[in-house]
Structure formats: C-alpha cells, structure tokens
Design an enzyme around this catalytic site. Structure first.
Site, PDB file in Angstrom:
ATOM      1  CG  ASP A  13      -3.212  11.656 -43.355  1.00 52.41           C
ATOM      2  OD1 ASP A  13      -2.900  11.841 -44.540  1.00 52.41           O
ATOM      3  OD2 ASP A  13      -3.996  12.395 -42.729  1.00 52.41           O
ATOM      4  CD  GLU A  16       3.543  13.224  -0.509  1.00 52.61           C
ATOM      5  OE1 GLU A  16       2.770  13.893  -1.225  1.00 52.61           O
ATOM      6  OE2 GLU A  16       4.536  13.702   0.064  1.00 52.61           O
ATOM      7  NE  ARG A  63      18.933 -13.551  -3.478  1.00 49.94           N
ATOM      8  CZ  ARG A  63      18.056 -12.768  -4.105  1.00 49.94           C
ATOM      9  NH1 ARG A  63      16.860 -12.577  -3.594  1.00 49.94           N
ATOM     10  NH2 ARG A  63      18.380 -12.186  -5.243  1.00 49.94           N
ATOM     11  CG  ASP A  81      24.645 -16.767   3.609  1.00 53.67           C
ATOM     12  OD1 ASP A  81      23.845 -16.930   2.671  1.00 53.67           O
ATOM     13  OD2 ASP A  81      25.694 -16.077   3.491  1.00 53.67           O
ATOM     14  CG  HIS A  98      11.683   6.455  -1.426  1.00 53.11           C
ATOM     15  ND1 HIS A  98      11.699   7.693  -2.033  1.00 53.11           N
ATOM     16  CD2 HIS A  98      11.769   6.686  -0.086  1.00 53.11           C
ATOM     17  CE1 HIS A  98      11.810   8.633  -1.103  1.00 53.11           C
ATOM     18  NE2 HIS A  98      11.845   8.050   0.078  1.00 53.11           N
ATOM     19  N   GLY A 137       3.808   9.279   4.583  1.00 54.11           N
ATOM     20  CA  GLY A 137       4.168   9.941   3.334  1.00 54.11           C
ATOM     21  C   GLY A 137       4.210   8.996   2.144  1.00 54.11           C
ATOM     22  CE  LYS A 164      14.216  20.574 -47.549  1.00 55.37           C
ATOM     23  NZ  LYS A 164      14.583  19.511 -48.513  1.00 55.37           N
TER      24      LYS A 164
END
Length: 527
Positions: free
Chosen positions: A128, A331, A441, A481, A279, A308, A140
């Site tokens: 348009d 939830e 890690r 490790d 979360h 939850g 305006k």
C-alpha cells in the site's frame, strides 16, 4: 485557535472492512460527511449510506489500477493543514481544499499475501502506498485530525463523537501513536520480505515489529512489566497455539513452553517424543514407540525438577498419557493436538494450561534471533543445523555400537537445547542425566552424574542411570577431566564437536578408558 475541532468530514478507505458499515452509519447519524474510495464506497452505499467519492474532491479519477486515487494536494492538504495557521487556511481557501477531520484507513493485506505464497508481483501489488501516506499525514497533524487504523477503536471513537461532536487531544495522540506503530510494522514486514528474497545476509538497518497478543501480569519477576507480541511468522509453536484451558500464561510460561516445543520438534518424528522443561532447560527427554512410555522415560531422568514444569509432546495427547501427566504438578502441556478424552481429563485441573499448535515446527527453519544489549541488540540466525550419522567422525580405537550411535545422536540433539556449558547423558533414547549452564564443563559433567544418582534412588535403583550410557557435550572438551568424569559416571561413548587444541590428549584419555568417541564438527552453544 483550539486544537479541539469538530468532526464534520471523515475519509474512509479500508481493506479490512470488519465493522465499517456500522461505524460509518454512526458517524453519518452524528452529522459527519462521508468520503470514500473504490470498494469501500460501494460497500457503504450498499448499506444505504450517502457517500462522496474521493474523485469529487480531487477532480481526478482513480487510475493505474487504483494506484493513484488519494495521492493529491486536496486530500493531503485537508489532512495536513494547521487549522490555527492563517497562511494554511488561506491556501485551503484559494485551492478549494476541504478539511478532513477524521481518517479511517487500514492497509492492503501485504503479510497475508506473502503467507499464502503469492507470486512476487502479486506481493508487490499488495504494498500500500496511498494508505500509509495518508495515515502519516493525519498522525503528524493529530492536533486537528483523528486517525483510525483498527476496527477495535471504532466503538470508542463513535461514542465520543456522538457525545461531544469531536475527539479529545489525548485520544488523538493515542490514535496517532498507534498509527505510526502500524505503518512502521508494515514497512518492516516489506523490508524483511524484500531482503529475504535477495538472500543478501543481514540488512544495514534491522527493524522488528509485532502486534500485542497479551499484556502480561509481570515479567520474569513481579517487579518487571511484560507483554507478549506476535509477529507475522506462522511457524507452529507457542505464539500460534490455541489455549484450550487454564489460567493466563505468564512470561516464564511462554519462554519455557517455547523452549520445550522447539526441543521436542527436533526429535525423531517416526516415534513419540516428550520433553519436560524447567527454567528453559530440559530436565528430562524421552523417545519411544509409545507416548506414555516416552513420558515415563522423560520423567525418570529428574522427577524432582519435573514438579511445576512444562511438558511438550510431538504427537496427539491421549487420555492414558494425560492421566499420567496429571500425577505430577505441571504448569503447561503443549502438543500438536489432543483427543477429547484427554481434554476432558485436564478440565479437572482448571489452572493447568493446555496448548494445541496444530503441527510441529521444522528444526531446519530459518529465522533470526534477537538479544538486547545496552544501546543496541545482537542478531543471529536460528541454530538450525541438524547433525546426521553420516557426518560423525570416529576418532577413537573403539568403534561405537549401533545403539550407542543412536543414543549419541539423540543426546546431541538434546544438548543443542540445554544452556551452555551443556552435558547430556542418554541411554535407550532417554536422558539419564543433564548438566546445564555451568561455567566449567567439568562441573556440568559432575552435576549431570550426581542428578543421575538421585534419579536412580528416586525410582528404587541401586545403580546410577548413567551406567552404560553415552554422553554428549555441546562444545569440545578443553581438557580430558570432563570426559574422565563422564567415564567415571559409567558412560561408554562420547559425542562432541571436537576442535580443541588438546583434542589429541582428550582422544588418548578416551582410548585409555576404552570409550568410543565421535566428533561432529558442529558446536551448539546456547546462552
């Protein structure tokens, strides 16, 4: 001169004609002269209203297939003239420009045209030009002109005109702000479409737009305000889902549900898949031939954290699975669909939200992700890389078994949706330990293993769930490790991107522990 001016003349030109006849009739009854264009004028006349054509004001016919009809000084002069400016009023008088006190316009359906897969030329024709130009002019000059861009505002505007014969300045300011937001969103959609068509990377100027779907009670915390906006993207998910029941979704609900559904959409669609999210991190994911079995697998990984949580499914929710879900406080449940018996069972828990999306998003879909920064924002493409078996590179002496390969690919898909640093243990297409969001890690490996011990105790098993599992890392092991911690937890195979300066050291440690290890060459950081 007062900025409160009577509404004597309204120009109406709308693509979305919802409620326009009733609104125009109320204006006419209030003594407002109606001016209109094309199809809108025809519709109003068919409703029995007296309407003047725009061409009667411009002394020009509509032309070029309607491209030229309102782009004329007698229209824009009537919208832009300052009524308290003598020079403006003199120009209006000299050039026979009538005042336009109310503009009612909405725009060609550009986004809808793109969505239905129209040709490039059809999409261009639905950009348009005259509408946005008039809207911006009226907005305006909002001290003197009311601008209406959405049917939701018709009733209150008609009420005020019927009551006072005019619109107050505060209302006109609100309408002007809404009008500018609408034209900005419209232009953003056009710019994004053209840029995407050119496949030209990120634009020099990046704009985003959305329409408010809900003003939320609060954000992540009660002291934060929040709102939910929808874009024009119809990708199946939380923004396009139907809420069948339950109380209003919160900011955290929406965020976590999106994370859950994106994860479950990543998994094998030939089988049932369930993800339980807390979360924005998965606390359990399972894949099986049967939906109930997939849910039970997901729940076993971390039944404590599942309390939850958000449950996402990749198949139609059935009554038998719904009954099992109801045993744990949940939830939100999100799925492509649900049968009537399952919906009926959920009605017993009036606060439990059930969302049905009608489909699954494709994990390979393109899109942009935006993260705000102080004074700006970051934009990146969606992580739509899906690693296949053919891409895996075995780097150890021991070759992985077929079951280990299946579990490694499953674990790596889950790791893609776990906050970094991410470690995921999996066995028989189910997560058995997840370590998320740690600075080290090694810590993620240890946390995942510890949670697997807790989960085993919760279900009466004496052996950690990680015994005989595989482990996935979202990024390379910088040292041996973290890998050795996984071996100590009972993992037998490892999948990771590779690419560390110490890859040789890590591979040697895997060989010494008789682990099978594959490199993907693909990293999946998620922050």
């Amino acid at each position: 001169m007062s900025t409160i001016t009577p509404v004597r003349r309204a120009l109406i030109s709308v693509s979305d004609k919802t409620g326009i006849s009733d609104f125009a009739r109320r204006l006419a009854v209030a003594g407002v002269e109606l001016v209109s264009t094309g199809g809108t004028a025809r519709m109003l006349r068919e409703s029995g209203l007296e309407v003047s054509d725009v061409s009667q004001i411009t002394s020009f016919p509509e032309m070029m297939d309607g491209r030229i009809k309102t782009l004329h000084p007698r229209i824009h002069g009537g919208l832009l003239a300052l009524r308290d400016n003598a020079a403006h009023r003199e120009a209006m008088s000299e050039h026979d420009i009538p005042e336009i006190d109310l503009l009612v316009v909405n725009l060609y359906p550009f986004e809808e045209t793109v969505k239905r897969g129209a040709s490039f030329d059809d999409c261009v024709e639905n950009i348009d030009i005259g509408g946005p130009a008039m809207i911006r002019a009226a907005a305006k000059n909002h001290r003197f002109v009311g601008v209406v861009t959405h049917p939701d505002d018709y009733a209150r505007i008609a009420d005020e005109i019927e009551s006072d014969g005019e619109l107050g300045l505060d209302l006109k300011k609100q309408l002007a702000a809404k009008a500018y937001a609408m034209t900005a969103a419209y232009d953003s959609a056009i710019a994004a479409w053209l840029h995407k068509d050119m496949e030209a990377g990120f634009p020099a100027q990046f704009s985003i737009a959305g329409r408010m779907a809900d003003e939320l009670r609060y954000g992540e915390n009660p002291h934060q305000s929040a709102a939910f906006y929808r874009t024009g993207d119809d990708r199946p998910g939380v923004a396009t889902a139907r809420q069948i029941q339950g109380k209003a979704l919160s900011y955290n609900n929406l965020n976590d549900t999106d994370a859950a559904y994106e994860l479950v959409a990543e998994l094998d669609r030939a089988k049932a898949a369930v993800a339980i999210i807390k979360h924005a991190n998965p606390c359990g994911v399972g894949v099986d031939a049967d939906l109930l079995a997939a849910y039970e697998k997901a729940l076993m990984c971390d039944p404590v954290s599942a309390f939850g949580g958000i449950v996402a499914l990749n198949q139609t929710l059935t009554a038998v699975t719904a009954e099992k879900i109801l045993e744990v406080f949940t939830e939100v449940v999100v799925a492509p669909d649900a049968d009537e018996e399952a919906i009926g069972l959920f009605k017993k828990k009036k606060n439990l939200r059930l969302l049905l999306t009608g489909g699954l998003p494709a994990p390979t879909d393109q899109g942009d992700l935006i993260k705000p920064l102080a004074g700006g924002f970051l934009v990146q493409s969606r992580d739509n890389r899906c690693v296949t078996r053919d891409e895996l590179k075995v780097v150890t002496k021991r070759q992985p078994s077929e079951q280990e390969l299946d579990d490694m690919l499953f674990a790596f898909k889950v790791a893609k949706h776990v906050k970094s640093n991410a470690i995921v243990y999996a066995k028989d297409n189910a997560t058995v330990g997840i370590g998320a969001g740690q600075m080290s890690r090694l810590d993620s490996s240890r946390i995942a293993a510890r949670k697997a011990v807790d989960a085993a105790e919760a279900c009466g098993q004496h052996q950690p769930l990680t015994h005989g599992s595989v482990v996935a890392s979202d990024a390379f092991f910088p040292f041996a490790d973290g890998l050795l911690a996984a071996a100590e937890a009972g993992a037998t195979a490892v999948i990771q991107p590779g690419g560390s300066m110490r890859d040789d050291e890590v591979i040697a440690a895997a060989d010494a522990a008789e682990l099978a290890m594959v490199f993907t060459g693909v990293r999946h950081f998620r922050h």
